[in-house]
Design a protein around this motif. Structure first.
Motif, PDB file in Angstrom:
ATOM      1  N   GLU A  38      25.213  66.052  21.237  1.00  0.00           N
ATOM      2  CA  GLU A  38      25.502  65.365  20.190  1.00  0.00           C
ATOM      3  C   GLU A  38      24.963  66.390  19.023  1.00  0.00           C
ATOM      4  O   GLU A  38      25.349  66.520  17.935  1.00  0.00           O
ATOM      5  CB  GLU A  38      25.030  64.230  19.831  1.00  0.00           C
ATOM      6  CG  GLU A  38      25.258  63.321  18.521  1.00  0.00           C
ATOM      7  CD  GLU A  38      24.798  61.888  18.527  1.00  0.00           C
ATOM      8  OE1 GLU A  38      25.232  61.076  19.136  1.00  0.00           O
ATOM      9  OE2 GLU A  38      23.743  61.870  17.768  1.00  0.00           O
ATOM     10  N   GLY A  79      38.722  64.354  18.834  1.00  0.00           N
ATOM     11  CA  GLY A  79      39.060  63.968  20.033  1.00  0.00           C
ATOM     12  C   GLY A  79      40.624  63.469  20.369  1.00  0.00           C
ATOM     13  O   GLY A  79      41.016  63.649  20.990  1.00  0.00           O
ATOM     14  N   GLU A 118      33.834  60.684  28.847  1.00  0.00           N
ATOM     15  CA  GLU A 118      34.469  59.852  27.839  1.00  0.00           C
ATOM     16  C   GLU A 118      33.448  58.748  27.621  1.00  0.00           C
ATOM     17  O   GLU A 118      33.413  58.222  26.523  1.00  0.00           O
ATOM     18  CB  GLU A 118      35.707  59.220  28.662  1.00  0.00           C
ATOM     19  CG  GLU A 118      36.804  58.970  27.683  1.00  0.00           C
ATOM     20  CD  GLU A 118      38.134  58.606  28.377  1.00  0.00           C
ATOM     21  OE1 GLU A 118      38.130  58.947  29.385  1.00  0.00           O
ATOM     22  OE2 GLU A 118      38.801  58.004  27.633  1.00  0.00           O
ATOM     23  N   LEU A 149      31.398  67.854  21.750  1.00  0.00           N
ATOM     24  CA  LEU A 149      31.878  66.776  22.678  1.00  0.00           C
ATOM     25  C   LEU A 149      31.446  66.948  23.981  1.00  0.00           C
ATOM     26  O   LEU A 149      31.662  68.006  24.423  1.00  0.00           O
ATOM     27  CB  LEU A 149      33.421  66.398  22.410  1.00  0.00           C
ATOM     28  CG  LEU A 149      33.976  65.831  21.218  1.00  0.00           C
ATOM     29  CD1 LEU A 149      35.262  65.213  21.333  1.00  0.00           C
ATOM     30  CD2 LEU A 149      33.128  64.680  20.809  1.00  0.00           C
ATOM     31  N   THR A 150      31.184  65.827  24.737  1.00  0.00           N
ATOM     32  CA  THR A 150      30.719  66.104  26.003  1.00  0.00           C
ATOM     33  C   THR A 150      31.848  65.734  26.709  1.00  0.00           C
ATOM     34  O   THR A 150      33.084  65.297  26.342  1.00  0.00           O
ATOM     35  CB  THR A 150      29.447  64.850  26.605  1.00  0.00           C
ATOM     36  OG1 THR A 150      30.228  63.647  26.781  1.00  0.00           O
ATOM     37  CG2 THR A 150      28.672  64.686  25.194  1.00  0.00           C
ATOM     38  N   ASN A 175      30.858  59.912  24.865  1.00  0.00           N
ATOM     39  CA  ASN A 175      31.560  60.041  23.664  1.00  0.00           C
ATOM     40  C   ASN A 175      32.143  59.062  22.984  1.00  0.00           C
ATOM     41  O   ASN A 175      31.938  58.994  21.485  1.00  0.00           O
ATOM     42  CB  ASN A 175      32.882  61.032  23.775  1.00  0.00           C
ATOM     43  CG  ASN A 175      32.604  62.521  24.329  1.00  0.00           C
ATOM     44  OD1 ASN A 175      31.618  62.935  24.267  1.00  0.00           O
ATOM     45  ND2 ASN A 175      33.573  63.205  24.726  1.00  0.00           N
ATOM     46  N   VAL A 212      34.641  63.729  14.635  1.00  0.00           N
ATOM     47  CA  VAL A 212      34.626  63.405  16.125  1.00  0.00           C
ATOM     48  C   VAL A 212      35.739  62.652  16.634  1.00  0.00           C
ATOM     49  O   VAL A 212      36.548  63.113  17.634  1.00  0.00           O
ATOM     50  CB  VAL A 212      33.241  62.960  16.811  1.00  0.00           C
ATOM     51  CG1 VAL A 212      33.328  62.527  18.078  1.00  0.00           C
ATOM     52  CG2 VAL A 212      32.311  64.116  16.371  1.00  0.00           C
TER      53      VAL A 212
END
Lengths: 292, 448
Positions: free
Chosen positions: B360, B390, B369, B365-366, B372, B386
């Motif tokens: 972050e 996404g 799920e 974005l990681t 995020n 974000v």
């Protein structure tokens, strides 16, 4: 006296050169030998297959390699004469001045030599920027049409040569100045008394007596520019349309982007062969010393 | 005499066993510069590339005192060079995260497949597209870490004060997208002469021939594709792809809404133009917003600004497209079972929910799920961006550059050359793409 006896007799000398020779072998001869060996393999880091001269056959049928070869010649033969010409002119112009002035100008010309080539390239990227660059600012201010210096395939290589011409040649100026200082003044005085023009003095005294230094600068300049890499890597990445791709850059991308180390080694061997031939020719044509 | 010998052997064995007990297991990992702020890092400072790997290594050693972790931060430019040398000399790290890797490493048995180490929760939580990034011959080789890259080719950045000045409703663009025709008209409104000397000095957008992702987006948006489904032949010279390239060329030459000289520019020139407000539309995702903050903290940019994310324009009756990818950690083959387990333990530690959330701080974005959903809860602006990012990736995401087995990296120089030729006017888009396909097909056939 046998070879061994002669070696034994000069053992002290050999002892002193041994560390240097050891390092030279370890860090130069062995890697070069390894490069020759790799050039005979299809070697991509994780697999290795002997293919003899297959890599060399591939190279000489590859248009991109031939283009890189042509570009490298163009760049080298563009930069080296300009460097030498600039260095000669600056040296001759500086010669009559007193030492402090000479030192100041020599330091000034040498300055880019001690600056990172990456930094120099990045500065020149901005100079050549088509929309906001310094060069086009001047071009526009004199009423000419701005050019896309590094984006035009006909202008990119001359632009790089121009940059190298402006930034380079500092070490040659220092070398030639030292050589010029060792020419006895009475040659010039005698020539003047005989009524020789400045041009005659330059061509018949200065140039011939500087010939060994010019030869050295020519060979070193040719070798250095033939291997040019960082400015192309930073400024053009071989573009536009491969108009600035050099052998040095192609070796890098082939080895470390395509992981084809065998082919890259073969390219290096070709480059080595060409430089050896060029060095030999330069020695043959310019190697005779002049004495008065 | 005999007694002495026995005593000596016993002493040696004792020393050996003691040294074996005290010897730590060493794990070495490489990472390219990721300026992630570790927990407790001062918010008024820009983290360096060393801060995160140093913290992660020390934290893992604290949890596992029997392990010694050594990290090396390797610059992006020299990464492939160092990795090639390391593999050739068998001195590669135990695992790495870098800008390069080669599917041939997996095919030649140099890497550990990760499939059996992923838990049921991992399979559900990691995005499928990221899991599939390292899919080679039915096995996966990349342990997911981040979803999406810097957002080049994925989304656009709009500098809203310029849009407001030109009386353009940017909120509508963010919500509903824009067609190519609308995009051209908006770009015309965003192009002007700032100082009134009769010359255009502010453009809507800028492109760089070496900035592939963003130009290729237009080729894809018009229906072009890099290859056929089976990746047996390169197809980026279809009339649709050529139309996409012609469209970008027209933005420069016909509509004059982007500065000339595309053939000489790269991605950092494009970013620089946007940062200095010479253009109103930039490229990238949340990471590129983070770049603005980092440049401010580093002192290379003076004034903070807050662009909003929007999708790329789309062709009539077609959806927009967005380049989507992910990356993660790659583990080199381990001969020692205990060490293999520990290396995977470390990778799991780096990608657990808590530690993954550290991305972050870099506006990434990681790959999870679940993580995020909790990002940027206290920052409404970033939270919105974000979410938009996404949604764009989720709805329109695709990989522009083929599977891991597709030799894109070797083709790249030829597409750059094609773009350079197009923007320099030395070739038509169709001819430039035809020539690219000829060279790319040769590479593809050789690779197959």
């Amino acid at each position: 006296m046998t070879v061994w006896k002669r070696v034994w007799k000069g053992r002290a000398g050999y002892f002193f050169v041994l560390p240097h020779f050891g390092m030279y072998t370890l860090f130069f001869l062995i890697p070069v030998g390894w490069g020759v060996y790799l050039s005979l393999f299809d070697y991509n880091v994780f697999s290795q297959e002997f293919i003899g001269f297959g890599n060399f056959a591939t190279l000489f049928s590859d248009w991109l390699f031939l283009k890189a070869l042509g570009n490298t010649f163009l760049y080298t033969f563009g930069v080296v004469p300009l460097w030498l010409g600039k260095a000669l002119i600056v040296t001759v112009l500086l010669h009559p001045f007193r030492n402090s002035i000479k030192t100041f100008y020599k330091a000034l010309f040498y300055l880019p030599h001690v600056t990172s080539s990456v930094i120099v390239s990045m500065i020149w990227l901005w100079v050549f920027n088509p929309t906001y660059g310094l060069l086009n600012y001047f071009v526009k201010s004199v009423g000419l049409t701005p050019a896309i210096w590094l984006g035009n395939k006909f202008l990119a290589m001359p632009s790089l040569i121009f940059m190298q011409f402006i930034m380079g040649g500092g070490s040659t100026i220092v070398l030639l100045s030292a050589a010029m200082a060792s020419i006895p003044d009475y040659y010039f005085e005698a020539a003047k008394l005989e009524g020789a023009s400045s041009w005659k003095v330059f061509t018949k005294i200065t140039i011939p007596l500087l010939k060994p230094t010019i030869l050295y600068a020519l060979i070193m300049g040719t070798i250095a520019n033939f291997q040019t890499f960082s400015n192309i890597y930073i400024m053009t990445q071989g573009g536009p349309e491969f108009s600035t791709i050099s052998i040095g850059y192609l070796v890098y991308t082939t080895a470390f982007r395509d992981y084809n180390l065998g082919l890259a080694s073969a390219m290096s061997m070709v480059m080595f062969g060409i430089l050896a031939v060029l060095g030999f020719l330069q020695f043959k044509w310019l190697g005779s010393n002049v004495e008065y | 005499m005999e007694k002495r010998k026995i005593l000596l052997v016993v002493l040696l064995l004792t020393l050996l066993s003691l040294s074996a007990f005290s010897a730590k297991m060493t794990i070495t990992w490489w990472i390219n510069p990721w300026r992630i702020a570790p927990p407790g890092f001062p918010s008024d400072k820009a983290p360096s590339s060393e801060d995160y790997p140093k913290w992660a290594s020390e934290e893992f050693m604290r949890l596992h005192p029997e392990v010694e972790v050594k990290y090396v931060v390797v610059g992006n430019q020299e990464y492939s060079q160092k990795m090639a040398a390391a593999i050739a000399t068998r001195t590669q790290p135990d695992f790495f995260k870098g800008p390069v890797w080669d599917s041939r490493w997996a095919q030649n048995g140099l890497l550990e497949p990760i499939d059996s180490y992923l838990s049921e929760e991992d399979w559900k939580d990691f995005y499928q597209v990221v899991l599939d990034e390292g899919l080679i011959d039915g096995k996966r080789y990349i342990w997911p870490w981040n979803f999406g890259t810097n957002g080049m080719g994925t989304s656009m950045l709009l500098y809203t004060p310029d849009f407001d000045k030109a009386e353009i409703d940017w909120r509508k663009i963010v919500q509903e997208g824009w067609t190519m025709e609308e995009f051209v008209e908006i770009c015309k409104k965003l192009t002007w002469d700032t100082d009134g000397n009769g010359e255009i000095d502010h453009y809507a957008i800028s492109f760089g021939a070496k900035d592939l992702h963003n130009i290729i987006n237009f080729l894809y948006a018009f229906g072009g594709r890099l290859s056929d489904e089976g990746e047996t032949t390169v197809t980026l010279n279809t009339p649709e792809a050529a139309a996409g390239l012609q469209f970008v060329l027209d933005l420069v030459n016909k509509h004059k809404v982007a500065p000339k000289g595309v053939e000489a520019l790269g991605v950092y020139d494009v970013i620089g133009n946007f940062h200095s407000h010479r253009t109103s539309i930039g490229f990238g995702g949340p990471y590129e917003i983070g770049r603005i903050t980092r440049y401010i903290l580093a002192g290379t940019l003076k004034e903070m600004f807050y662009p909003v994310l929007a999708p790329f324009p789309h062709a009539e009756a077609k959806d927009p497209v967005a380049h989507t990818s992910g990356s993660g950690f790659i583990i080199f083959k381990q001969n020692d079972q205990a060490k293999r387990e520990m290396v995977f333990e470390f990778v799991k530690f780096l990608t657990n929910q808590q530690n993954l959330a550290l991305l972050e701080t870099l506006q990434y974005l990681t790959a999870r799920e679940s993580v995020n959903q909790k990002l940027y809860v206290n920052d409404p602006y970033m939270n919105k961006q974000v979410k938009t990012y996404g949604a764009i990736m989720d709805k329109y995401g695709m990989s522009f550059f083929g599977s891991q087995e597709f030799p894109w990296s070797q083709m790249e120089k030829f597409i750059i050359s094609a773009f350079e030729a197009t923007f320099a006017g030395s070739k038509t888009p169709q001819k430039a793409l035809d020539e690219f396909v000829t060279e790319a097909d040769k590479i593809l056939k050789k690779a197959k």
